[in-house]
Design an enzyme around this catalytic site. Structure first.
Site, PDB file in Angstrom:
ATOM      1  CE  LYS A  62      -2.215  -1.422   3.690  1.00 48.65           C
ATOM      2  NZ  LYS A  62      -1.666  -2.811   3.793  1.00 48.65           N
ATOM      3  CB  THR A  63       3.695   2.352   2.119  1.00 41.74           C
ATOM      4  OG1 THR A  63       2.942   2.271   3.334  1.00 41.74           O
ATOM      5  CG2 THR A  63       4.628   3.552   2.187  1.00 41.74           C
ATOM      6  CG  ASP A 107       0.305   3.246   6.894  1.00 41.92           C
ATOM      7  OD1 ASP A 107      -0.640   2.565   6.445  1.00 41.92           O
ATOM      8  OD2 ASP A 107       1.393   2.751   7.248  1.00 41.92           O
ATOM      9  CB  THR A 156      -4.581  -3.643   7.977  1.00 39.97           C
ATOM     10  OG1 THR A 156      -4.828  -3.050   9.262  1.00 39.97           O
ATOM     11  CG2 THR A 156      -3.155  -3.331   7.559  1.00 39.97           C
ATOM     12  NE  ARG A 215       6.109  -4.368   5.436  1.00 34.17           N
ATOM     13  CZ  ARG A 215       5.045  -3.728   5.931  1.00 34.17           C
ATOM     14  NH1 ARG A 215       4.441  -4.175   7.011  1.00 34.17           N
ATOM     15  NH2 ARG A 215       4.586  -2.651   5.322  1.00 34.17           N
TER      16      ARG A 215
END
Length: 326
Positions: A62-63, A107, A156, A215
């Protein structure tokens, strides 16, 4: 290259291996295709892009996508974290400082305080702030005009967003878990950037055990390479990856010690469930929100866990796998 160079990949932060364009971004093909259309349309109109909401599990990108949006739109990005904003004035100062068409990335937007969220409504709809100056009988309302901007939210847990905030996003984009093949390609790309010699079969071993999350794949790659360095192995293949991952307690499905402990509590202590989340958190000595956001989504994805109104229940598939591993 000297002998020591082989065993010393350059230290790099997560940002070093982040893709910087949609073409470099691996996976999420449908999302990327749509996002490319939305950005191109905004550029051709010469207008700011609609406010965009990314939702999906931690570590799915997302980032990274927000940063890619800013780069491909040719604008600046200002990044903040939802819980760090305590008052509407904190957000107002940030909004007032944005240049025309800047991108504001928030975020964990589902954790915005109510007062901050209410400040966002007129800013998102009309690019203005409604501020109250002074107190008591002398207080007055002041309208501040903002430069047009694009808000990009990441969460999330989209279900925790209030309906008024969620409805003000014109674009909703969901990130899905990645396939092992996509994760292998992501690990291979990271290895090239970090100077790690990763064979194709080693990349696939990482992809299979990375829980569908880039990640995690990148983190496992670094830790496996640590084992290669210590064991004086010049390349990372299946044998090296499997040995390191087994040593770290990551099994062939990507389950780690906490996953197995969670399943053990449900299956051994509560006959498969249902078990309440708070009870599970106490039994596992882990924060309830961590269990809910980090561990449960993957267990649900692979069909090991069900969330019910009465609590968490292990599936027959989980029982079969757990008994095989005991």
């Amino acid at each position: 290259m000297s002998g020591n160079d082989i065993f010393t990949p350059p230290e790099a932060e997560e940002s070093h291996v982040r893709p910087r364009s949609l073409d470099e971004f691996i996976g999420q093909d449908d999302l990327k295709a749509n996002l490319k259309v939305y950005m191109q349309a905004a550029l051709e109109r010469g207008k700011v892009m609609d406010h965009t909401l990314f939702f999906g599990g931690p570590g799915l990108g997302k980032t990274t996508l927000a940063q890619i949006m800013a780069a491909e739109l040719g604008v600046n990005i200002v990044s903040i974290n939802g819980p760090s904003l305590e008052h509407g004035g904190d957000l107002a100062a940030i909004l007032a400082d944005l240049a025309p068409q800047d991108l504001l990335f928030v975020d964990e937007i589902h954790r915005l305080p109510v007062s901050v969220e209410e400040t966002l409504y007129p800013a998102m709809e009309d690019f203005r702030l409604n501020m109250v100056m002074g107190q008591g009988p002398g207080a007055r309302s002041v309208k501040i005009t903002l430069n047009p901007f694009t808000l990009v939210g990441a969460t999330t847990r989209s279900g925790l967003l209030s309906a008024p905030l969620r409805d003000r996003f014109g674009i909703h984009l969901r990130l899905e878990f990645y396939s092992p093949e996509e994760l292998a390609r992501i690990a291979s790309r990271a290895a090239r950037l970090l100077g790690i010699r990763l064979r194709e079969e080693g990349a696939m071993e990482i992809g299979r055990r990375a829980r569908g999350t880039p990640r995690i794949a990148n983190r496992l790659l670094r830790r496996i390479w640590d084992f290669c360095v210590v064991n004086r192995r010049e390349e990372l293949g299946t044998e090296e990856a499997a040995h390191a991952l087994d040593s770290m307690g990551v099994d062939e499905l990507g389950l780690d010690q906490m996953d197995r402990k969670l399943l053990s509590v449900i299956l051994d202590n509560y006959a498969g469930g249902p078990v309440g989340l708070k009870t599970l958190a106490v039994a596992c000595s882990e924060d309830a929100r961590t269990l809910e956001e980090i561990y449960e989504p993957y267990l649900i994805q692979i069909g090991f866990l069900k969330r019910t109104a009465q609590g968490r229940t292990a599936t027959a598939k989980a029982m079969q796998y757990y008994n095989k591993k005991k």
